[in-house]
Write an enzyme that holds these catalytic residues in place. Structure first.
Site, PDB file in Angstrom:
ATOM      1  NE  ARG A  50       3.898  -9.245  15.241  1.00 10.95           N
ATOM      2  CZ  ARG A  50       3.268  -8.324  14.808  1.00 10.95           C
ATOM      3  NH1 ARG A  50       2.891  -8.395  13.435  1.00 10.95           N
ATOM      4  NH2 ARG A  50       2.994  -7.239  15.503  1.00 10.95           N
ATOM      5  NE  ARG A  76       6.152  -4.986  15.573  1.00  9.03           N
ATOM      6  CZ  ARG A  76       5.030  -4.779  14.687  1.00  9.03           C
ATOM      7  NH1 ARG A  76       4.946  -5.401  13.375  1.00  9.03           N
ATOM      8  NH2 ARG A  76       4.292  -4.048  14.792  1.00  9.03           N
ATOM      9  NE  ARG A  80      -1.363   2.283  12.429  1.00 13.82           N
ATOM     10  CZ  ARG A  80      -0.309   1.292  11.899  1.00 13.82           C
ATOM     11  NH1 ARG A  80       0.205   1.336  10.862  1.00 13.82           N
ATOM     12  NH2 ARG A  80      -0.453   0.214  12.706  1.00 13.82           N
ATOM     13  NE  ARG A 103       0.593  -2.514  17.815  1.00  7.30           N
ATOM     14  CZ  ARG A 103       1.130  -3.724  17.722  1.00  7.30           C
ATOM     15  NH1 ARG A 103       1.762  -4.180  18.701  1.00  7.30           N
ATOM     16  NH2 ARG A 103       1.433  -4.456  16.534  1.00  7.30           N
ATOM     17  CE  LYS A 108      -2.004  -3.517   9.149  1.00  9.74           C
ATOM     18  NZ  LYS A 108      -2.107  -4.255  10.552  1.00  9.74           N
TER      19      LYS A 108
HETATM   20  P1  AP5 Z   1       1.264  -9.779  10.704  1.00 12.84           P
HETATM   21  O1  AP5 Z   1       1.398 -10.316   9.304  1.00 12.84           O
HETATM   22  O2  AP5 Z   1       2.559  -9.622  11.325  1.00 12.84           O
HETATM   23  O3  AP5 Z   1       0.147  -8.741  11.011  1.00 12.84           O
HETATM   24  P2  AP5 Z   1       0.078  -7.188  10.765  1.00 12.84           P
HETATM   25  O4  AP5 Z   1      -1.340  -7.171  10.412  1.00 12.84           O
HETATM   26  O5  AP5 Z   1       1.151  -6.940   9.840  1.00 12.84           O
HETATM   27  O6  AP5 Z   1       0.430  -6.550  12.185  1.00 12.84           O
HETATM   28  P3  AP5 Z   1       1.334  -5.578  12.710  1.00 12.84           P
HETATM   29  O7  AP5 Z   1       1.282  -5.570  14.459  1.00 12.84           O
HETATM   30  O8  AP5 Z   1       2.557  -5.440  12.022  1.00 12.84           O
HETATM   31  O9  AP5 Z   1       0.394  -4.375  12.270  1.00 12.84           O
HETATM   32  P4  AP5 Z   1       0.260  -2.874  13.011  1.00 12.84           P
HETATM   33  O10 AP5 Z   1      -0.584  -2.177  12.154  1.00 12.84           O
HETATM   34  O11 AP5 Z   1      -0.276  -3.106  14.579  1.00 12.84           O
HETATM   35  O12 AP5 Z   1       1.752  -2.591  12.945  1.00 12.84           O
HETATM   36  P5  AP5 Z   1       2.826  -1.569  12.023  1.00 12.84           P
HETATM   37  O13 AP5 Z   1       4.097  -2.295  11.879  1.00 12.84           O
HETATM   38  O14 AP5 Z   1       1.914  -1.178  10.842  1.00 12.84           O
HETATM   39  O15 AP5 Z   1       0.754 -11.110  11.541  1.00 12.84           O
HETATM   40  C1  AP5 Z   1       0.622 -11.092  13.035  1.00 12.84           C
HETATM   41  C2  AP5 Z   1       0.903 -12.584  13.595  1.00 12.84           C
HETATM   42  O16 AP5 Z   1      -0.035 -13.493  13.121  1.00 12.84           O
HETATM   43  C3  AP5 Z   1       2.164 -12.970  13.055  1.00 12.84           C
HETATM   44  O17 AP5 Z   1       2.840 -13.962  13.896  1.00 12.84           O
HETATM   45  C4  AP5 Z   1       1.532 -14.113  11.988  1.00 12.84           C
HETATM   46  O18 AP5 Z   1       2.765 -15.093  11.493  1.00 12.84           O
HETATM   47  C5  AP5 Z   1       0.313 -14.501  12.506  1.00 12.84           C
HETATM   48  N1  AP5 Z   1      -0.565 -14.879  11.139  1.00 12.84           N
HETATM   49  C6  AP5 Z   1      -0.833 -14.005   9.846  1.00 12.84           C
HETATM   50  N2  AP5 Z   1      -1.737 -14.319   9.280  1.00 12.84           N
HETATM   51  C7  AP5 Z   1      -2.458 -15.698  10.001  1.00 12.84           C
HETATM   52  C8  AP5 Z   1      -3.417 -16.313   9.906  1.00 12.84           C
HETATM   53  N3  AP5 Z   1      -4.160 -16.344   8.792  1.00 12.84           N
HETATM   54  N4  AP5 Z   1      -3.605 -17.216  11.025  1.00 12.84           N
HETATM   55  C9  AP5 Z   1      -3.088 -17.164  12.276  1.00 12.84           C
HETATM   56  N5  AP5 Z   1      -1.805 -16.531  12.308  1.00 12.84           N
HETATM   57  C10 AP5 Z   1      -1.489 -15.618  11.238  1.00 12.84           C
HETATM   58  O19 AP5 Z   1       2.814  -0.286  12.835  1.00 12.84           O
HETATM   59  C11 AP5 Z   1       3.526  -0.278  14.253  1.00 12.84           C
HETATM   60  C12 AP5 Z   1       3.553   0.922  14.875  1.00 12.84           C
HETATM   61  O20 AP5 Z   1       3.962   1.963  14.225  1.00 12.84           O
HETATM   62  C13 AP5 Z   1       1.924   1.495  15.178  1.00 12.84           C
HETATM   63  O21 AP5 Z   1       1.653   1.021  16.135  1.00 12.84           O
HETATM   64  C14 AP5 Z   1       2.461   3.026  15.236  1.00 12.84           C
HETATM   65  O22 AP5 Z   1       2.874   3.321  16.415  1.00 12.84           O
HETATM   66  C15 AP5 Z   1       3.396   3.181  14.357  1.00 12.84           C
HETATM   67  N6  AP5 Z   1       2.998   3.525  12.691  1.00 12.84           N
HETATM   68  C16 AP5 Z   1       3.071   2.774  11.779  1.00 12.84           C
HETATM   69  N7  AP5 Z   1       2.441   3.297  10.755  1.00 12.84           N
HETATM   70  C17 AP5 Z   1       1.669   4.621  11.126  1.00 12.84           C
HETATM   71  C18 AP5 Z   1       0.831   5.596  10.289  1.00 12.84           C
HETATM   72  N8  AP5 Z   1       0.431   5.394   9.143  1.00 12.84           N
HETATM   73  N9  AP5 Z   1       0.492   6.490  11.257  1.00 12.84           N
HETATM   74  C19 AP5 Z   1       0.990   6.702  12.745  1.00 12.84           C
HETATM   75  N10 AP5 Z   1       1.566   5.667  13.249  1.00 12.84           N
HETATM   76  C20 AP5 Z   1       2.115   4.521  12.393  1.00 12.84           C
END
Ligand code: AP5
Length: 212
Positions: free
Chosen positions: A126, A159, A88, A170, A13
């Protein structure tokens, strides 16, 4: 364009939303990035969120809705936005629909599909820039110089929530609380599903085609 990205942790994402935001010149609003900033600055929100995030849980809905409403009220979000990580839960989705879902420019929702088996490997390898948030992967997209961001020269780190135990938690939250959000938007006829497996450029092309 008012676009919501839905996908499991590590589905790409952040990687894809950053590209799309620069293509369409609209802000990329990542609730994960906003929370990590609050943690780094040790604000009251950051202190509350840090242990929840590290354990792979979800920050309470009322806090998240407040944060996002404030962010969407800022001038740069009036021309459109890409939401990454929000909504979410169904409660968050209903609040967002009520706040921005009824204008001339309707919400669009894109769900990235990546199987759970691929997620753990993506996330444990990552690395993220501590300063500018650039995303790397030790195998697929490493920084040119080990541990140093190509874009801003700051340190590239793992991270706090990228441990295998937190990733599994997660994933469980995603299946239990966020997939119903995808179902909610599917029922409204505004959800597009995109295969998120394959090289980053190919996934980006698929996203562009699905939005065309
Ligand atoms: P990346 O692009 O970083 O993936 P992502 O989907 O953004 O992953 P996140 O871990 O950031 O998502 P998340 O939803 O768990 O965390 P968030 O920060 O929102 O890609 C991942 C890896 O794969 C990278 O190394 C990349 O290079 C690689 N990659 C990408 N595309 C690829 C491909 N095509 N092929 C191969 N490799 C690839 O949230 C973190 C925390 O915050 C949550 O757990 C929660 O505690 C809190 N939080 C955030 N938002 C909310 C909410 N709305 N409500 C409640 N809690 C929340």
């Amino acid at each position: 364009m008012k676009l919501i990205f839905i996908g499991p942790p590590g589905s790409g994402k952040g990687t894809q939303a950053k590209r799309l935001a620069s293509r369409f010149d609209i802000p990329h609003i990542s609730t994960g990035d906003m929370l990590r900033e609050a943690v780094a600055e040790n604000t009251p929100l950051g202190q509350q969120a840090a242990p929840i995030m590290a354990a792979g849980g979800l920050v309470p809905d009322d806090l998240m809705v407040g944060i996002i409403n404030e962010r969407l009220a800022r001038p740069d979000a009036q021309k459109g936005f890409i939401l990454d990580g929000f909504p979410r839960t169904l409660v968050q989705a209903e609040k967002l629909d009520a706040a921005v879902g009824n204008g001339n420019d309707p919400l669009r929702v894109l769900q990235l599909l990546v199987p759970d088996e691929a997620i753990v490997r993506r996330i444990t390898l990552r690395r993220t820039c501590a300063q500018c948030g650039a995303i790397y992967h030790l195998e697929n997209n490493p920084p040119a110089q080990d541990g140093v961001c190509d874009r801003c020269g700051a340190e590239v780190i793992a991270r706090a929530d990228d441990t295998e135990a937190a990733v599994r938690k997660r994933l469980e939250s995603f299946h239990r609380q966020t997939l119903p959000v995808a179902t909610h938007y599917k029922a409204k006829g505004i959800l597009k599903e995109v295969d998120g497996v394959g090289p980053v450029d190919e996934v980006f092309e698929r996203i562009e085609q699905s939005l065309a």
